[in-house]
Design a protein around this motif. Structure first.
Motif, PDB file in Angstrom:
ATOM      1  N   MET A 178      49.574  46.410  94.436  1.00 58.39           N
ATOM      2  CA  MET A 178      48.237  45.712  94.901  1.00 58.39           C
ATOM      3  C   MET A 178      47.116  46.629  94.756  1.00 58.39           C
ATOM      4  SD  MET A 178      48.005  42.871  95.284  1.00 58.39           S
ATOM      5  CE  MET A 178      46.917  41.395  95.533  1.00 58.39           C
ATOM      6  N   SER A 179      47.116  48.066  95.055  1.00 57.12           N
ATOM      7  CA  SER A 179      46.082  48.838  94.708  1.00 57.12           C
ATOM      8  C   SER A 179      45.810  48.950  93.276  1.00 57.12           C
ATOM      9  CB  SER A 179      46.236  50.108  95.702  1.00 57.12           C
ATOM     10  OG  SER A 179      47.042  51.014  94.835  1.00 57.12           O
ATOM     11  N   ASP A 180      46.849  49.088  92.295  1.00 57.79           N
ATOM     12  CA  ASP A 180      46.305  49.063  90.921  1.00 57.79           C
ATOM     13  C   ASP A 180      45.615  47.682  90.712  1.00 57.79           C
ATOM     14  OD1 ASP A 180      47.879  51.366  89.890  1.00 57.79           O
ATOM     15  OD2 ASP A 180      49.610  50.288  90.469  1.00 57.79           O
ATOM     16  N   VAL A 181      46.057  46.536  91.183  1.00 61.00           N
ATOM     17  CA  VAL A 181      45.490  45.523  90.897  1.00 61.00           C
ATOM     18  C   VAL A 181      44.050  45.376  91.395  1.00 61.00           C
ATOM     19  CG1 VAL A 181      45.363  42.800  91.581  1.00 61.00           C
ATOM     20  CG2 VAL A 181      47.281  43.827  90.979  1.00 61.00           C
ATOM     21  N   ALA A 182      43.719  45.930  92.662  1.00 63.18           N
ATOM     22  CA  ALA A 182      42.350  46.016  92.985  1.00 63.18           C
ATOM     23  C   ALA A 182      41.694  46.865  92.235  1.00 63.18           C
ATOM     24  CB  ALA A 182      42.548  46.492  94.363  1.00 63.18           C
ATOM     25  N   ARG A 183      42.185  48.186  91.807  1.00 59.10           N
ATOM     26  CA  ARG A 183      41.323  49.096  91.013  1.00 59.10           C
ATOM     27  C   ARG A 183      40.898  48.293  89.406  1.00 59.10           C
ATOM     28  NH1 ARG A 183      40.825  54.762  90.235  1.00 59.10           N
ATOM     29  NH2 ARG A 183      38.961  54.902  89.543  1.00 59.10           N
ATOM     30  N   LEU A 184      41.878  47.654  89.045  1.00 62.26           N
ATOM     31  CA  LEU A 184      41.572  46.879  87.532  1.00 62.26           C
ATOM     32  C   LEU A 184      40.669  45.628  87.992  1.00 62.26           C
ATOM     33  CD1 LEU A 184      41.838  46.249  84.990  1.00 62.26           C
ATOM     34  CD2 LEU A 184      44.083  44.844  85.450  1.00 62.26           C
ATOM     35  N   ALA A 185      40.519  45.023  89.096  1.00 61.02           N
ATOM     36  CA  ALA A 185      39.699  44.215  89.432  1.00 61.02           C
ATOM     37  C   ALA A 185      38.389  44.845  89.578  1.00 61.02           C
ATOM     38  CB  ALA A 185      40.127  43.489  90.875  1.00 61.02           C
ATOM     39  N   ASP A 186      38.041  45.935  90.141  1.00 61.70           N
ATOM     40  CA  ASP A 186      36.672  46.350  90.258  1.00 61.70           C
ATOM     41  C   ASP A 186      36.369  47.024  88.914  1.00 61.70           C
ATOM     42  OD1 ASP A 186      36.869  46.315  93.062  1.00 61.70           O
ATOM     43  OD2 ASP A 186      37.550  48.353  93.528  1.00 61.70           O
TER      44      ASP A 186
END
Ligand code: GLN
Length: 383
Positions: A178-186
């Motif tokens: 989920m932290s990868d997903v959040a980083r990509l979203a940013d």
């Protein structure tokens, strides 16, 4: 006729086809190309036969038949708690590959840059090239295959339009968090990027770790095209049945390509899939455990060989390190393993623009019956 320049000068026959053909020629156990050597669920086979008999044999609507799109949207709602509109956000394609082709073709215009994380599936970069784009290949961590977001961020330029991600990951079996997903979203938000999230192995996840979908992050989902594969999830890769979930504006553009590409995936398979997605919900829930048992059987057997298995979090591929056996490059090693020892695998170098120097890894597919895995292990033990 004067010779025409190739539009794909660096592409030959895919490594998957080459290895499958060599395996057939020499009678090797084929752990190369990723496909199960066992049958789809019997109710799926029966549903396909019934669909043909019931006359479901003509063109379907361009997005796919409504019952299948609805079943796909219901599955997303049940698993992720996310509501997506089957009419305007779900498109059925002839395999996940067609979905990726349609998405890249719809998104990429001449001169656009696309970020791909290496090792990456061999379809992405050639399709970007056909669309006139340029692929910028950022390496994953060479040991853990985690995404190095600082390197990704540093690779973004004003021409970057699209990022292609894949989890569970082919060929490494790594999964993002989920932290990868959040980083990509940013990053996507900050640089106005679109995302293709290749999630074709979404149901094949191990050790209680959930699959993290781009659909689960509202900000990322608003700029993402998410790819699923019915063939991967129901042991019927040759049926060529996949699906794409994307916001309405992206779906509209993607369907313009889809309608002139295949127009529609094989109609009877769509009816069969719709029926089974509604009735056989237990199949998907059990898929992780089903493949985890194969992963564990295979890894336990490999421990009795000179191959060193790497950890596998998801998908149905086992990376093995053969450095203790040979210093040959992976393509030569794969050939020798197939011809001299009767086991076909896939070299990793075709998944890279530049493979890490000295890497001695090959990919073995464990989507096989126990008998096939045991026969392969018996042969690998002699290497
Ligand atoms: N996805 C399959 C793999 O990685 C290959 C599919 C194909 O041969 N086109 O093995």
């Amino acid at each position: 006729m004067r010779p025409r320049p190739s539009k794909l000068p660096h592409v030959g026959t895919t490594v998957f086809s080459v290895v499958s053909q060599l395996a057939a020629e020499v009678g090797a156990v084929n752990l190369g190309q990723g496909f199960p050597d066992f049958a789809p669920p019997t109710e799926l086979e029966a549903a396909l036969a019934r669909a043909v008999r019931d006359g479901k044999n003509q063109y379907v609507p361009v997005g796919g038949i409504a019952p299948l799109r609805e079943a796909i949207a219901t599955g997303i709602a049940d698993r992720l708690g996310v509501v997506r509109d089957p009419a305007t956000e779900v498109t059925v394609t002839a395999g996940g590959s067609e979905g990726i082709f349609d998405a890249i073709t719809a998104i990429v215009t001449a001169g656009d840059e696309v970020l791909v994380l290496d090792p990456s599936y061999d379809l992405y970069a050639p399709v970007v090239a056909l669309a006139g784009g340029w692929t910028n290949r950022v390496p994953l961590d060479p040991v853990t295959f985690a995404i190095d977001w600082d390197r990704v961020a540093a690779a973004i330029t004003p021409r970057t339009r699209l990022v292609i991600v894949n989890s569970p990951h082919n060929p490494t079996g790594a999964m993002w968090t989920m932290s990868d997903v959040a980083r990509l979203a940013d990053l996507a938000e900050a640089h106005d990027l679109l995302v293709i999230s290749d999630e074709v192995y979404e149901h094949i996840v191990f050790d209680g770790r959930p699959h993290v979908s781009a659909l689960a992050h509202p900000g990322l989902a608003a700029r993402s095209v998410v790819i699923s594969s019915f063939g991967k999830s129901f042991h019927c890769t040759g049926w060529r049945l996949g699906a794409v979930v994307a916001p309405p504006a992206l779906t509209r553009e993607l369907r313009k390509v889809h309608q002139y590409n295949t127009f529609g995936a094989f109609a009877p398979a769509q009816w069969a899939a719709a029926e089974v997605l509604r009735s056989a919900t237990g199949h998907l829930a059990a898929l992780g455990a089903f493949y985890q048992a194969k992963r564990d059987r295979f890894a336990a057997g490999l421990a009795r060989t000179r191959f060193r298995p790497l950890p596998v979090a998801g998908a149905y591929f086992q990376l093995v390190d053969y450095a203790a056996i040979s210093d040959a490059p992976d393509d030569a090693f794969v050939r020798d393993l197939c011809v001299a020892h009767g086991v076909a695998g896939i070299p990793l170098s075709p998944f890279y623009a530049e493979p890490p120097a000295g890497q001695r890894l090959i990919r073995l597919c464990f989507a096989k019956t126990d008998a096939t895995l045991d026969e392969a292990l018996a042969r690998l033990a002699l290497v």
